[in-house]
Design a protein around this motif. Structure first.
Motif, PDB file in Angstrom:
ATOM      1  N   GLU A   1       9.282  -3.747 -13.653  1.00 48.34           N
ATOM      2  CA  GLU A   1       9.403  -3.013 -12.387  1.00 48.34           C
ATOM      3  C   GLU A   1       8.036  -2.659 -11.827  1.00 48.34           C
ATOM      4  N   GLU A   2       7.123  -2.203 -12.685  1.00 48.16           N
ATOM      5  CA  GLU A   2       5.775  -1.841 -12.246  1.00 48.16           C
ATOM      6  C   GLU A   2       5.018  -3.067 -11.739  1.00 48.16           C
ATOM      7  N   LYS A   3       5.114  -4.178 -12.459  1.00 51.82           N
ATOM      8  CA  LYS A   3       4.437  -5.403 -12.019  1.00 51.82           C
ATOM      9  C   LYS A   3       5.030  -5.906 -10.701  1.00 51.82           C
ATOM     10  N   THR A   4       6.340  -5.784 -10.557  1.00 56.11           N
ATOM     11  CA  THR A   4       7.003  -6.195  -9.316  1.00 56.11           C
ATOM     12  C   THR A   4       6.529  -5.334  -8.156  1.00 56.11           C
ATOM     13  N   ARG A   5       6.426  -4.014  -8.390  1.00 52.74           N
ATOM     14  CA  ARG A   5       5.965  -3.104  -7.342  1.00 52.74           C
ATOM     15  C   ARG A   5       4.539  -3.460  -6.911  1.00 52.74           C
ATOM     16  N   ARG A   6       3.651  -3.689  -7.889  1.00 53.60           N
ATOM     17  CA  ARG A   6       2.268  -4.042  -7.553  1.00 53.60           C
ATOM     18  C   ARG A   6       2.188  -5.375  -6.813  1.00 53.60           C
ATOM     19  N   LEU A   7       2.983  -6.342  -7.246  1.00 51.03           N
ATOM     20  CA  LEU A   7       2.993  -7.644  -6.584  1.00 51.03           C
ATOM     21  C   LEU A   7       3.489  -7.517  -5.154  1.00 51.03           C
ATOM     22  N   ARG A   8       4.571  -6.747  -4.965  1.00 49.41           N
ATOM     23  CA  ARG A   8       5.113  -6.544  -3.618  1.00 49.41           C
ATOM     24  C   ARG A   8       4.070  -5.877  -2.720  1.00 49.41           C
ATOM     25  N   GLU A   9       3.390  -4.846  -3.234  1.00 42.15           N
ATOM     26  CA  GLU A   9       2.361  -4.166  -2.441  1.00 42.15           C
ATOM     27  C   GLU A   9       1.225  -5.117  -2.085  1.00 42.15           C
ATOM     28  N   SER A  10       0.833  -5.936  -3.043  1.00 44.32           N
ATOM     29  CA  SER A  10      -0.237  -6.896  -2.803  1.00 44.32           C
ATOM     30  C   SER A  10       0.169  -7.917  -1.737  1.00 44.32           C
ATOM     31  N   LEU A  11       1.392  -8.424  -1.849  1.00 43.27           N
ATOM     32  CA  LEU A  11       1.874  -9.393  -0.858  1.00 43.27           C
ATOM     33  C   LEU A  11       1.991  -8.764   0.527  1.00 43.27           C
ATOM     34  N   GLU A  12       2.522  -7.563   0.573  1.00 43.42           N
ATOM     35  CA  GLU A  12       2.652  -6.882   1.867  1.00 43.42           C
ATOM     36  C   GLU A  12       1.288  -6.663   2.505  1.00 43.42           C
ATOM     37  N   ALA A  13       0.297  -6.295   1.699  1.00 48.15           N
ATOM     38  CA  ALA A  13      -1.048  -6.067   2.229  1.00 48.15           C
ATOM     39  C   ALA A  13      -1.660  -7.372   2.746  1.00 48.15           C
ATOM     40  N   ARG A  14      -1.400  -8.465   2.054  1.00 47.49           N
ATOM     41  CA  ARG A  14      -1.991  -9.739   2.464  1.00 47.49           C
ATOM     42  C   ARG A  14      -1.240 -10.398   3.612  1.00 47.49           C
ATOM     43  N   LEU A  15       0.034 -10.106   3.726  1.00 43.35           N
ATOM     44  CA  LEU A  15       0.829 -10.729   4.785  1.00 43.35           C
ATOM     45  C   LEU A  15       0.889  -9.891   6.046  1.00 43.35           C
ATOM     46  N   ALA A  16       0.465  -8.653   5.969  1.00 49.16           N
ATOM     47  CA  ALA A  16       0.489  -7.792   7.152  1.00 49.16           C
ATOM     48  C   ALA A  16      -0.515  -8.326   8.165  1.00 49.16           C
ATOM     49  N   PRO A  17      -0.152  -8.311   9.459  1.00 50.24           N
ATOM     50  CA  PRO A  17      -1.100  -8.783  10.473  1.00 50.24           C
ATOM     51  C   PRO A  17      -2.329  -7.873  10.500  1.00 50.24           C
ATOM     52  N   ALA A  18      -3.452  -8.474  10.879  1.00 54.19           N
ATOM     53  CA  ALA A  18      -4.689  -7.703  10.995  1.00 54.19           C
ATOM     54  C   ALA A  18      -4.494  -6.625  12.063  1.00 54.19           C
ATOM     55  N   PRO A  19      -5.206  -5.492  11.972  1.00 57.98           N
ATOM     56  CA  PRO A  19      -5.033  -4.411  12.951  1.00 57.98           C
ATOM     57  C   PRO A  19      -5.259  -4.863  14.389  1.00 57.98           C
ATOM     58  N   SER A  20      -6.228  -5.735  14.650  1.00 59.04           N
ATOM     59  CA  SER A  20      -6.471  -6.188  16.027  1.00 59.04           C
ATOM     60  C   SER A  20      -5.316  -7.061  16.519  1.00 59.04           C
ATOM     61  N   ALA A  21      -4.709  -7.827  15.624  1.00 56.88           N
ATOM     62  CA  ALA A  21      -3.571  -8.663  16.008  1.00 56.88           C
ATOM     63  C   ALA A  21      -2.363  -7.788  16.306  1.00 56.88           C
ATOM     64  N   GLN A  22      -2.203  -6.691  15.575  1.00 55.79           N
ATOM     65  CA  GLN A  22      -1.094  -5.769  15.832  1.00 55.79           C
ATOM     66  C   GLN A  22      -1.271  -5.117  17.192  1.00 55.79           C
ATOM     67  N   ALA A  23      -2.501  -4.688  17.500  1.00 61.86           N
ATOM     68  CA  ALA A  23      -2.759  -4.036  18.786  1.00 61.86           C
ATOM     69  C   ALA A  23      -2.522  -5.012  19.923  1.00 61.86           C
ATOM     70  N   ALA A  24      -2.960  -6.259  19.757  1.00 64.76           N
ATOM     71  CA  ALA A  24      -2.767  -7.259  20.805  1.00 64.76           C
ATOM     72  C   ALA A  24      -1.289  -7.545  21.018  1.00 64.76           C
ATOM     73  N   ALA A  25      -0.531  -7.497  19.974  1.00 66.43           N
ATOM     74  CA  ALA A  25       0.897  -7.773  20.082  1.00 66.43           C
ATOM     75  C   ALA A  25       1.614  -6.671  20.839  1.00 66.43           C
ATOM     76  N   HIS A  26       1.072  -5.467  20.829  1.00 67.74           N
ATOM     77  CA  HIS A  26       1.720  -4.336  21.496  1.00 67.74           C
ATOM     78  C   HIS A  26       1.236  -4.134  22.931  1.00 67.74           C
ATOM     79  N   ARG A  27       0.186  -4.836  23.348  1.00 68.38           N
ATOM     80  CA  ARG A  27      -0.315  -4.717  24.712  1.00 68.38           C
ATOM     81  C   ARG A  27       0.592  -5.478  25.662  1.00 68.38           C
ATOM     82  N   ILE A  28       0.808  -4.884  26.805  1.00 70.85           N
ATOM     83  CA  ILE A  28       1.613  -5.545  27.836  1.00 70.85           C
ATOM     84  C   ILE A  28       0.646  -6.050  28.897  1.00 70.85           C
ATOM     85  N   PRO A  29       0.643  -7.346  29.140  1.00 71.25           N
ATOM     86  CA  PRO A  29      -0.281  -7.860  30.182  1.00 71.25           C
ATOM     87  C   PRO A  29       0.181  -7.380  31.569  1.00 71.25           C
TER      88      PRO A  29
END
Length: 116
Positions: A80-108
């Motif tokens: 369970e602990e290894k699964t939790r760490r792996l999930r956190e690691s994957l989520e951190a690596r798959l999360a969009p970069a902060p600038s990409a998140q901001a661009a996605a929320h901007r309305i032209p």
């Protein structure tokens, strides 16, 4: 062995026992195991009456069960602990970069005003 099934006769301590439940192979294996454990306990405890041997054997088998349960629980916690760490690691690596998140929320905004 809680499952109801056919009746099988097994030998434990030279005694024939009729047991109903489980597969015949499993029941025979369990009976052999108990018989072997009683023989081991008897070899280390000469002169102990049969009832005492059976009690000692029961306690030894219960100790084995508890030890295996503790090990199982330890392994489950580890997985369970290894699964939790792996999930956190994957989520951190798959999360969009902060600038990409901001661009996605901007309305032209389009304007009809002439530029310049």
């Amino acid at each position: 062995m809680a499952e109801q099934g056919s009746t099988i006769t097994v030998q434990v301590l030279g005694e024939s026992l009729r047991i109903r439940g489980g597969s015949p192979e499993e029941v025979e294996a369990l009976a052999r195991y108990v018989d072997e454990r009683v023989a081991q306990i008897r070899a280390r405890n000469e002169g102990v009456p049969l009832r005492g041997l059976l009690l000692l054997t029961s306690l030894n088998i219960a100790e084995e069960l508890f030890r295996e349960r503790r090990e199982h629980e330890r392994l489950v916690r580890s997985v369970e602990e290894k699964t939790r760490r792996l999930r956190e690691s994957l989520e951190a690596r798959l999360a969009p970069a902060p600038s990409a998140q901001a661009a996605a929320h901007r309305i032209p905004i389009q304007s009809d005003l002439p530029s310049g």
